[in-house]
Design an enzyme around this catalytic site. Structure first.
Site, short mmCIF file in Angstrom:
data_model
loop_
_atom_site.label_atom_id
_atom_site.label_comp_id
_atom_site.label_asym_id
_atom_site.label_seq_id
_atom_site.Cartn_x
_atom_site.Cartn_y
_atom_site.Cartn_z
CB CYS A 122 59.91 29.93 -3.67
SG CYS A 122 60.86 31.13 -4.65
CB CYS A 124 60.05 30.98 -8.93
SG CYS A 124 60.63 29.46 -8.16
CB CYS A 132 61.85 34.09 -6.24
SG CYS A 132 62.74 32.82 -7.17
CE LYS A 197 67.53 29.20 -4.78
NZ LYS A 197 66.07 28.98 -4.79
NE ARG A 207 66.02 28.51 -12.23
CZ ARG A 207 66.92 29.49 -12.24
NH1 ARG A 207 67.24 30.06 -13.39
NH2 ARG A 207 67.46 29.91 -11.13
NE ARG A 219 65.04 31.69 -9.99
CZ ARG A 219 63.85 31.77 -10.60
NH1 ARG A 219 63.28 32.95 -10.80
NH2 ARG A 219 63.23 30.68 -11.02
CD GLU A 235 71.94 36.65 2.10
OE1 GLU A 235 71.09 36.41 2.97
OE2 GLU A 235 71.70 37.33 1.08
CE LYS A 250 68.58 25.33 -4.56
NZ LYS A 250 67.27 25.87 -4.74
CB SER A 276 67.89 19.82 -10.48
OG SER A 276 68.26 21.15 -10.81
CE1 TYR A 315 64.89 17.05 -6.91
CE2 TYR A 315 67.18 17.77 -6.90
CZ TYR A 315 65.83 18.07 -6.89
OH TYR A 315 65.42 19.37 -6.84
C1 PBG Z 1 62.74 27.92 -5.94
C2 PBG Z 1 63.75 26.85 -5.89
C3 PBG Z 1 64.71 26.50 -6.86
C4 PBG Z 1 65.35 25.35 -6.37
C5 PBG Z 1 64.80 25.07 -5.13
N1 PBG Z 1 63.83 26.02 -4.84
C6 PBG Z 1 64.98 27.05 -8.19
C7 PBG Z 1 65.57 28.37 -8.38
O1 PBG Z 1 65.91 29.08 -7.44
O2 PBG Z 1 65.67 28.75 -9.54
C8 PBG Z 1 66.41 24.57 -7.09
C9 PBG Z 1 66.51 23.13 -6.73
C10 PBG Z 1 67.28 22.28 -7.66
O3 PBG Z 1 67.92 22.73 -8.64
O4 PBG Z 1 67.27 21.06 -7.43
N2 PBG Z 1 63.20 29.22 -5.87
#
Ligand code: PBG
Length: 325
Positions: A122, A124, A132, A197, A207, A219, A235, A250, A276, A315
């Protein structure tokens, strides 16, 4: 014969731990878990991520050590996120063959070649605006971004990544990446596609960890609307047709219905990302005494497996390894 009560007594099979174990439908094994590692080019020692208690950004050497350590606990693999020293409008650093991710992959493979190493693909974390992809007329330019992502994926493959994991949600990126890998001889490098996603508030803590919040806008023009389920199947189908080897949903916890539907529609290995925000909610609430951390985490991860995920990115993985020992 009427099989209802008192002939049927559901409690017979709940009578003891061993009987419950015998009839359990879902198991959770650490070999199913992938652990995310944040590797940073800008630090010399571990740096705590405040929004994610227990998670640290690591310099290269410690990231390598962490990868070896979690693999020795039986964890299925790792996924790497990079925090580069330099950012620009095009995320140039993401495809640098001597960038932080590329170095981390080489060194981890050098230290322990059998560790499954997945790289997040990615822009970002690499763009100064935090989106991204690259910006044109205030919007992310899909096709120009896809070309860059293919370069990024190729540089990860050259470094030795087993799987590249595009998380950008641009249209057509899986196919473009597959063609770029094949054209350069990387037929054996797989693609774990962040296929469905969603544009989720659950990414908030990440972030902070990755320094990847967008500096303007959001986004929503590329990540999915949380209200949509049928769109997720479209998708996923597109990513499968373009050559994904593993598909992903996700976040996980608010999207168990999507995981279940993806499981019944597709026969590829299915991953779910326990993101996260889901991690931090469980940790912080447990730390506040609301509930037992081990029980809440095992219940969450088991529910993600029960919904149909083969693989869970989490995690919590090293804690789970300790609990399931
Ligand atoms: C990158 C990406 C993100 C996450 C994984 N790859 C952040 C986003 O899309 O803003 C999120 C992972 C997480 O929250 O643990 N694009």
């Amino acid at each position: 014969m009427n099989m209802a009560y008192p002939i049927s007594r559901m409690r017979r099979l709940r009578i003891s731990p061993a009987i419950r174990r015998l009839v359990r439908e879902t198991d959770l094994d650490v070999s199913r878990l992938i652990y995310p590692i944040f590797v940073s080019e800008t630090i010399t020692g571990p740096e705590a991520v405040e929004a994610m208690p227990g998670i640290f950004r690591l310099p290269l050497r410690e990231a390598v050590r962490k990868a070896v350590e979690v693999f020795s606990l039986g964890i299925g693999g790792i996924i790497l996120f990079g925090i580069p020293a330099r950012k620009d409008a095009r995320g140039t650093e993401a495809a640098n063959n001597d960038g932080i991710i590329q170095k981390a992959v080489r060194e981890i493979k050098n230290a322990s070649p059998e560790i499954p190493v997945i790289t997040d693909v990615c822009l970002c974390e690499y763009t100064d605006h935090g989106h991204c992809g690259i910006i044109k007329d205030n919007n992310v330019d899909n096709d120009a971004t896809v070309e860059i992502l293919a370069e990024v994926a190729l540089s990860h493959a050259r470094s030795g990544a087993d799987l590249v994991a595009p998380s950008d949600m641009m249209d057509g990126r899986v196919g473009t990446i597959r063609r770029a890998l094949d054209a350069n001889g990387f037929h054996g490098t797989g693609i774990m596609a962040y296929a469905a996603k969603y544009c989720s508030a659950f990414y908030g803590p990440f972030r902070e960890a990755a320094g990847s919040a967008p500096t303007f806008g959001d986004r929503k023009t590329y990540q999915m609307d949380p209200a949509n389920a049928r769109e997720a199947l479209r998708e996923i189908r597109l990513d499968v047709e373009e050559g994904a080897d593993i598909i992903m949903v996700k976040p996980a916890l608010s999207y168990l219905d999507i995981i279940a539907r993806a499981r019944s529609e597709f026969d590829l290995p299915l991953a779910a990302y326990n993101v996260s925000g889901e991690y931090s909610m469980a940790r912080m609430a447990a730390a506040a005494g609301l509930f037992d951390e081990k029980r809440i985490v095992l219940e969450i991860l088991t529910s993600i497996r029960r919904a149909g995920a083969d693989i869970i990115i989490s995690y919590h993985a090293p804690d789970v390894a300790g609990w399931l020992e």
